[in-house]
Scaffold this active site. Structure first.
Site, PDB file in Angstrom:
ATOM      1  N   SER A   1       0.814  -1.215   0.000  1.00 34.02           N
ATOM      2  CA  SER A   1       0.000   0.000   0.000  1.00 34.02           C
ATOM      3  C   SER A   1       0.847   1.264   0.000  1.00 34.02           C
ATOM      4  CB  SER A   1      -0.930   0.019   1.222  1.00 34.02           C
ATOM      5  OG  SER A   1      -0.166   0.001   2.417  1.00 34.02           O
TER       6      SER A   1
ATOM      7  N   HIS B   1      -2.304  -3.217  -6.156  1.00 34.24           N
ATOM      8  CA  HIS B   1      -2.780  -2.826  -4.832  1.00 34.24           C
ATOM      9  C   HIS B   1      -4.298  -2.871  -4.734  1.00 34.24           C
ATOM     10  CE1 HIS B   1      -3.434   0.491  -1.625  1.00 34.24           C
ATOM     11  NE2 HIS B   1      -3.358  -0.690  -1.058  1.00 34.24           N
TER      12      HIS B   1
ATOM     13  N   GLU C   1      -5.232  -0.643  -7.869  1.00 34.20           N
ATOM     14  CA  GLU C   1      -4.195   0.190  -8.476  1.00 34.20           C
ATOM     15  C   GLU C   1      -3.142  -0.699  -9.119  1.00 34.20           C
ATOM     16  OE1 GLU C   1      -4.078   4.112  -5.634  1.00 34.20           O
ATOM     17  OE2 GLU C   1      -3.207   2.265  -4.823  1.00 34.20           O
TER      18      GLU C   1
ATOM     19  N   ASN D   1      -3.917   6.341  -1.441  1.00 35.73           N
ATOM     20  CA  ASN D   1      -3.313   6.734  -0.165  1.00 35.73           C
ATOM     21  C   ASN D   1      -2.629   8.093  -0.243  1.00 35.73           C
ATOM     22  OD1 ASN D   1      -4.067   4.670   1.604  1.00 35.73           O
ATOM     23  ND2 ASN D   1      -2.487   3.300   0.816  1.00 35.73           N
TER      24      ASN D   1
END
Length: 518
Positions: A124, A145, A157, A195
């Protein structure tokens, strides 16, 4: 190797925790052969039992037919030793977030799998390029991800490391669609898209709380009911848990070499140390009893209305919206060039605090109350007022009564540049613009990743367009002018498009024309 002839039919998954099980579930349902490996042999059996139970529950609820359920489970087997992954077309690691451990695993996998096998990391926050650096053939390594819970979070992702073969990313994009997920493509940068973009809500919410502007619950109420987000920053942090989110905040901050936009808060560090982690431990920013969030009740609104109200004309559209509410409440409007001696004074700053707004117009700060007019006031689910340090209790309470007169709840906060919603939303938009400026992902993928991965009502670029790029730019510039904090410097992507009247979702015209010609 090209995506046209590169087929993925057998997938190995290393790590059988929540993420590994979730990836296995969607892969098995898509008809792939799945091999589970874990250094703890008992965990492999437990993971397969979990999948069997999950498929059975889905069948009982009518969401999965019996034949498909049995077929999916039959697709899953355990790998007793890592050598059992030798014939996999793809191996996805979903193990501990430690770079050296992941590098060691990938080096070992290279000695086991064929030369055409793709190696993907579900990391992540760690660099895909760094993970691949220890491999003999880093071109076959990419990021993949997923988000927890994998079956419900329909975005993944796909991350290209510096040495990743683009065909690998193409194949993973295609596989994601086959598994029922929406893929987005990102360059290898800290936090990738989701993120990275998520720093706006969490770090700015913590910043507001850290300045003593409002309580955790009030900040969450404002972001939910005024700004329209499904969860406020502290509800979100309780859901993800600080033992997960705080290290990610620190990791992204340090990977960007102490970029001010991503500065973590000592609030989360202290609470993590004290064990106030979130929902899963029963106490975080909120207490949880039988899994139910305990929220402090709001005090009833005052009822005494002001005698008369003078409204700043600095922002004409906001002035008009406030005047309409005053008329609706049946309160006298002071239409003088300057406020009468007994009038409540209302200002509508964008980015400035109430103090700066009062001083700029030479107003009596003891009678000044600011209202956030970024979102439509008439249709609001909540309104936010802000006082100067000099504002009297009478001015504060009569303003509260005025703007709550139609039954809409009102939150009164201490002085803050950009209120709460303005500064959090502007930060979200600004970071999204910076991701686009750095070409980490396309504008389309940025908005798609954020709406699916974070559950925001709009992606950051679309949100900026909806509120007005020029307005967001004004908010950021005004906050910066008061605080001088570089975290609020506007992204060039935002500034240029605002000045030219372009959509924040628009790529450079020349680039778009080049793609069309190709």
């Amino acid at each position: 190797m090209t995506s046209r002839n590169f087929s993925i039919e057998t997938i190995g998954i290393v790590g059988t925790g929540a993420m590994g099980r979730g990836i296995a579930q969607i892969a098995a349902l898509a008809g792939l052969t799945v091999r589970l490996y874990d250094t703890n042999p008992a965990a492999i059996g437990a993971a397969r039992d979990y999948l069997a139970e999950t498929f059975a529950k889905l069948t009982a609820k009518g969401k999965l037919d019996q034949a498909r359920s049995l077929a999916a489970l039959a697709n899953v087997s355990g790998a007793q030793v890592i050598g059992d992954l030798a014939d996999c077309d793809l191996v996805v690691e979903a193990i501990v977030e430690k770079l050296d451990v992941k590098q060691a695993l990938f080096r070992e996998l290279e000695t086991v799998v064929s030369g055409r096998c793709v190696l993907a990391s579900n990391t992540s926050s760690l660099s895909i390029t760094a993970i691949a650096a220890g491999c003999t053939n880093p071109s076959r390594v990419a990021g993949y991800h997923f988000f927890n819970p994998v079956p419900l979070m329909k975005v993944v992702e796909v991350i290209d490391g510096l040495r990743s073969d683009p065909a690998i990313g193409d194949a993973l994009m295609e596989l994601a669609r086959r598994m029922g997920h929406t893929p987005v493509r990102a360059k290898d940068m800290p936090g990738f898209i989701v993120n990275h973009a998520g720093r706006g809500m969490n770090t700015e919410g913590l910043r507001v709380a850290g300045e003593g502007v409002a309580s955790f619950a009030d900040i969450d109420r404002i972001m939910r009911e005024q700004a329209g987000f499904r969860l406020g920053p502290f509800e979100l942090l309780d859901l993800t848990a600080l033992d997960v989110s705080h290290p990610v905040m620190e990791s992204i901050y340090h990977q960007f070499y102490e970029e001010p936009r991503f500065t973590p808060s000592p609030i989360t560090g202290t609470r993590l140390a004290g064990g106030l982690i979130g929902r899963k431990t029963g106490e975080g920013f909120y207490r949880y009893e039988d899994g139910k969030q305990q929220v402090p009740a709001e005090a009833p609104a005052p009822t005494e209305l002001p005698h008369s109200v003078w409204v700043s004309k600095r922002y004409p559209k906001a002035h008009k919206a406030v005047v309409q509410l005053i008329a609706k409440a049946g309160v006298k409007l002071d239409e003088g060039a300057t406020p009468a001696a007994d009038s409540l004074i209302i200002v509508t700053p964008f980015g400035h605090d109430a103090t700066t707004a009062a001083v700029d117009e030479a107003l009596d700060a003891t009678r000044v109350v600011a209202i956030d007019a970024l979102f439509p006031l008439a249709a609001a689910q909540r309104r936010t007022l802000m006082t100067t340090p000099a504002t009297s209790r009478a001015a504060r309470d009569t303003a509260h009564a005025l703007f709550a007169a139609d039954g809409v709840p009102v939150t009164v906060i201490r002085d803050s540049t950009g209120f709460v919603a303005q500064r959090v939303v502007a930060t979200i938009v600004n970071i999204g613009c910076d991701i686009a400026q750095k070409q980490i992902a396309t504008p389309e993928d940025i908005d798609l990743a954020v709406t699916l991965g974070l559950g925001y009502p709009r992606g950051p670029l679309a949100l900026g367009d909806a509120l007005g790029a020029k307005t967001i730019l004004t908010i950021l510039r005004n906050i910066f002018s008061v605080l001088g904090d570089p975290r609020y410097r506007p992204s060039p992507w935002l500034a240029r498009r605002a000045q030219l009247g372009l959509s924040l979702t628009q790529r450079d015209a020349a680039d778009t024309q080049t793609e069309t010609q190709q």
